[in-house]
Scaffold this motif. Structure first.
Motif, PDB file in Angstrom:
ATOM      1  N   PHE A  30       0.847  -1.194   0.000  1.00 34.49           N
ATOM      2  CA  PHE A  30       0.000   0.000   0.000  1.00 34.49           C
ATOM      3  C   PHE A  30       0.878   1.239   0.000  1.00 34.49           C
ATOM      4  CE2 PHE A  30      -2.424   3.372   2.134  1.00 34.49           C
ATOM      5  CZ  PHE A  30      -3.530   3.424   1.297  1.00 34.49           C
ATOM      6  N   LEU A  31       0.510   2.226  -0.831  1.00 32.04           N
ATOM      7  CA  LEU A  31       1.277   3.461  -0.933  1.00 32.04           C
ATOM      8  C   LEU A  31       0.432   4.676  -0.552  1.00 32.04           C
ATOM      9  CD1 LEU A  31       3.365   3.221  -4.247  1.00 32.04           C
ATOM     10  CD2 LEU A  31       4.158   2.914  -1.903  1.00 32.04           C
ATOM     11  N   PRO A  32       0.548   5.161   0.687  1.00 31.57           N
ATOM     12  CA  PRO A  32      -0.001   6.485   0.987  1.00 31.57           C
ATOM     13  C   PRO A  32       0.875   7.534   0.326  1.00 31.57           C
ATOM     14  CG  PRO A  32       1.238   5.678   2.867  1.00 31.57           C
ATOM     15  CD  PRO A  32       1.250   4.574   1.838  1.00 31.57           C
ATOM     16  N   MET A  33       0.384   8.748   0.178  1.00 30.72           N
ATOM     17  CA  MET A  33       1.153   9.777  -0.518  1.00 30.72           C
ATOM     18  C   MET A  33       2.493  10.052   0.154  1.00 30.72           C
ATOM     19  SD  MET A  33       1.427  11.631  -3.133  1.00 30.72           S
ATOM     20  CE  MET A  33      -0.170  11.846  -3.904  1.00 30.72           C
ATOM     21  N   GLU A  34       2.524   9.979   1.483  1.00 32.02           N
ATOM     22  CA  GLU A  34       3.780  10.285   2.171  1.00 32.02           C
ATOM     23  C   GLU A  34       4.866   9.245   1.888  1.00 32.02           C
ATOM     24  OE1 GLU A  34       0.892   8.702   5.424  1.00 32.02           O
ATOM     25  OE2 GLU A  34       0.795   9.984   3.648  1.00 32.02           O
ATOM     26  N   ALA A  35       4.497   8.104   1.300  1.00 28.32           N
ATOM     27  CA  ALA A  35       5.484   7.080   0.960  1.00 28.32           C
ATOM     28  C   ALA A  35       6.019   7.233  -0.459  1.00 28.32           C
ATOM     29  CB  ALA A  35       4.863   5.694   1.119  1.00 28.32           C
ATOM     30  N   VAL A  36       5.408   8.121  -1.247  1.00 28.10           N
ATOM     31  CA  VAL A  36       5.768   8.252  -2.662  1.00 28.10           C
ATOM     32  C   VAL A  36       6.851   9.310  -2.820  1.00 28.10           C
ATOM     33  CG1 VAL A  36       4.923   8.721  -4.993  1.00 28.10           C
ATOM     34  CG2 VAL A  36       3.443   7.566  -3.330  1.00 28.10           C
ATOM     35  N   HIS A  46       4.518  -0.374   3.617  1.00 26.41           N
ATOM     36  CA  HIS A  46       3.140  -0.422   4.109  1.00 26.41           C
ATOM     37  C   HIS A  46       2.396  -1.613   3.518  1.00 26.41           C
ATOM     38  CE1 HIS A  46       3.378   3.684   5.833  1.00 26.41           C
ATOM     39  NE2 HIS A  46       4.223   3.885   4.829  1.00 26.41           N
ATOM     40  N   ARG A  47       1.528  -2.243   4.323  1.00 31.56           N
ATOM     41  CA  ARG A  47       0.777  -3.419   3.907  1.00 31.56           C
ATOM     42  C   ARG A  47      -0.715  -3.223   4.200  1.00 31.56           C
ATOM     43  NH1 ARG A  47       5.197  -3.912   2.201  1.00 31.56           N
ATOM     44  NH2 ARG A  47       6.698  -5.595   2.524  1.00 31.56           N
ATOM     45  N   ARG A  48      -1.554  -3.763   3.335  1.00 33.14           N
ATOM     46  CA  ARG A  48      -3.003  -3.784   3.557  1.00 33.14           C
ATOM     47  C   ARG A  48      -3.576  -5.094   3.011  1.00 33.14           C
ATOM     48  NH1 ARG A  48      -5.441   1.458   3.855  1.00 33.14           N
ATOM     49  NH2 ARG A  48      -4.140   2.701   5.257  1.00 33.14           N
ATOM     50  N   LYS A  50      -6.413  -6.966   0.789  1.00 37.25           N
ATOM     51  CA  LYS A  50      -7.127  -6.542  -0.408  1.00 37.25           C
ATOM     52  C   LYS A  50      -8.510  -5.995  -0.062  1.00 37.25           C
ATOM     53  CE  LYS A  50      -9.542  -7.969  -4.516  1.00 37.25           C
ATOM     54  NZ  LYS A  50     -10.119  -9.084  -5.278  1.00 37.25           N
ATOM     55  N   ALA A  51      -9.224  -6.670   0.850  1.00 41.07           N
ATOM     56  CA  ALA A  51     -10.586  -6.257   1.181  1.00 41.07           C
ATOM     57  C   ALA A  51     -10.647  -4.820   1.684  1.00 41.07           C
ATOM     58  CB  ALA A  51     -11.181  -7.203   2.220  1.00 41.07           C
ATOM     59  N   SER A  52      -9.574  -4.356   2.348  1.00 48.14           N
ATOM     60  CA  SER A  52      -9.584  -3.010   2.935  1.00 48.14           C
ATOM     61  C   SER A  52      -9.317  -1.912   1.910  1.00 48.14           C
ATOM     62  CB  SER A  52      -8.561  -2.919   4.063  1.00 48.14           C
ATOM     63  OG  SER A  52      -7.235  -2.979   3.549  1.00 48.14           O
ATOM     64  N   VAL A  53      -8.851  -2.294   0.711  1.00 50.18           N
ATOM     65  CA  VAL A  53      -8.542  -1.290  -0.314  1.00 50.18           C
ATOM     66  C   VAL A  53      -9.249  -1.597  -1.628  1.00 50.18           C
ATOM     67  CG1 VAL A  53      -6.308  -0.644   0.678  1.00 50.18           C
ATOM     68  CG2 VAL A  53      -6.416  -2.540  -0.951  1.00 50.18           C
ATOM     69  N   ALA A  54     -10.287  -2.445  -1.551  1.00 55.67           N
ATOM     70  CA  ALA A  54     -10.973  -2.868  -2.780  1.00 55.67           C
ATOM     71  C   ALA A  54     -11.771  -1.740  -3.411  1.00 55.67           C
ATOM     72  CB  ALA A  54     -11.879  -4.055  -2.489  1.00 55.67           C
ATOM     73  N   VAL A  55     -12.143  -0.734  -2.618  1.00 49.52           N
ATOM     74  CA  VAL A  55     -12.942   0.385  -3.120  1.00 49.52           C
ATOM     75  C   VAL A  55     -12.269   1.698  -2.731  1.00 49.52           C
ATOM     76  CG1 VAL A  55     -15.189   1.540  -3.026  1.00 49.52           C
ATOM     77  CG2 VAL A  55     -15.079  -0.962  -2.896  1.00 49.52           C
ATOM     78  N   GLY A  56     -12.172   2.613  -3.701  1.00 49.06           N
ATOM     79  CA  GLY A  56     -11.722   3.959  -3.394  1.00 49.06           C
ATOM     80  C   GLY A  56     -10.219   4.166  -3.401  1.00 49.06           C
TER      81      GLY A  56
END
Length: 407
Positions: A30-36, A46-48, A50-56
């Motif tokens: 997972f890439l939040p903006m502060e990691a880019v 960062h890890r997530r 799939k179900a937690s990032v499937a939408v949006g």
């Protein structure tokens, strides 16, 4: 050299079929903006599920080039070529455009194309939206006309830039590492005192006192014509005009409102403090009423207290006392609540010793960051010159192309 629109070379914001094939419990990067960040500062830790990032969220895969779309991150040239993702697939902030290279363009060359001065300058001119929330439309990327060398030349340019930009990044990294070591010495002294206090050692430890016995909350009226002072998550508290416009939660307008701040005040963001937005003000100005502005009691050192509170926040200690939380914040706007939190009591002379060390590091840190800005400008100029064919990379000397960058 032929001219080609980018949409004929890459897919812009494509579907990522590999993401759909994952199960809901599969873990991904997972890439939040502060990691880019470009180069070695990219953070893929960062890890997530799939179900937690499937939408949006934005989806991408190994080999994609990610381009931040929102100001000021776009203008900062923080595009990355992503690789090493868990299972080859990732998700991240919606503030990213995804470019998936086709067979006619080398992925590394594409990354350097979207890092050139011209790309960033003209992209900024195409932005839409309200101030502070402007974004580059994908139309700009699709319609972008670029000069396209053949694949062999693209790879030769990318090989050259990989080596030369790494030299520049390594020089900056070494300077930042030196500052980090000095900062760690200060932090270590503070944390060793915390470890010896009743917070960790129990009843046998050194004494503690509630925040309100160590710091006095002050509320001064705002002053017209002064700028906004912001507490950034890296612990710096300064005028927003002197810093980039990221790394903080928007909670203050540019109009005189809330309360005024003077240099030496300990400033705690009532919502974003848990993320590190705590420190000692370096500038005069106005800030939001969401902030707690404090002065030490009994000759205490403000730089010491700013650092102590930030360290305790980042380690999760302060959050243990919160009665309200939201997705990205711990709510400490209530001073009565915050003022009850126990802190270790360090003798004033030791506080001042730590504070003096922090103050000695500050100008060195500013010097390093100024040199980093110059290095970034040099890096961008080098990339622009190589990509646009201003010199032949096959005959360029590694010594003269980095002239002016010193350790």
């Amino acid at each position: 050299m032929k001219k080609v629109r980018l949409r004929h070379l890459v897919q812009v914001n494509p579907l990522t079929r590999a993401f759909d094939l994952l199960s809901d419990d599969d873990e991904l990067t997972f890439l939040p903006m502060e990691a880019v960040w470009s180069g070695s500062r990219l953070d893929t830790s960062h890890r997530r599920r799939k179900a937690s990032v499937a939408v949006g969220y934005t989806r991408f895969q190994d080999g994609d080039v990610l381009v931040p779309k929102i100001t000021p991150t776009f203008e900062a040239g923080r595009a990355v070529l992503i690789g090493g993702l868990i299972g080859g697939v990732g998700a991240g902030t919606t503030e990213l455009h995804v470019l998936r290279p086709g067979p006619r363009i080398d992925a590394r060359f594409l990354l350097y194309v979207v890092s050139t001065h011209g790309f960033l300058k003209f992209g900024a001119a195409e932005m839409y939206g309200v101030a502070g929330q402007q974004r580059v439309p994908d139309r700009y990327l699709r319609d972008l006309m670029i000069s396209l060398p053949d694949l062999e030349d693209q790879r030769r340019i990318a090989d050259f830039l990989d080596v030369e930009t790494r030299k520049i990044e390594d020089l900056v990294s070494r300077k930042r590492h030196l500052v980090a070591l000095l900062e760690e010495r200060c932090d270590s002294k503070i944390l060793s005192h915390v470890g010896a206090s009743a917070l960790v050692a129990g009843a046998a430890g050194e004494p503690t006192l509630p925040v309100r016995r160590l710091l006095a909350k002050v509320v001064r009226p705002p002053i017209a014509d002064l700028g906004v002072v912001t507490a950034y998550r890296d612990g710096r508290v300064t005028a927003r005009s002197l810093r980039r416009a990221e790394g903080y939660t928007l909670s203050a307008s540019t109009e005189a409102q809330g309360q005024s701040v003077v240099p030496g005040d300990v400033v705690i963001h009532g919502l974003d403090g848990f993320a590190g937005a705590i420190g000692t003000s370096e500038a005069s100005g106005n800030c939001s009423p969401v902030y707690h502005v404090c002065e030490p009691h009994n000759g205490g050192d403000s730089d010491y207290f700013g650092r102590l509170l930030r360290l305790l926040a980042l380690q999760g200690y302060l959050g243990n006392f919160a009665t309200s939380t939201r997705e990205r914040a711990v709510d400490f706007r209530n001073w009565d609540l915050f003022g009850r939190i126990p802190l270790p009591v360090m003798p004033v002379d030791e506080q001042c010793e730590v504070g003096a060390s922090i103050r000695r590091i500050r100008p060195l840190k500013e010097l390093v960051e100024r040199s980093a800005v110059l290095a970034a400008e040099r890096r961008q100029a080098l990339i622009t010159a190589a990509v646009t064919g201003q010199f032949d990379v096959s005959t360029a000397s590694g010594r003269n192309v980095t002239e002016g960058i010193t350790a």
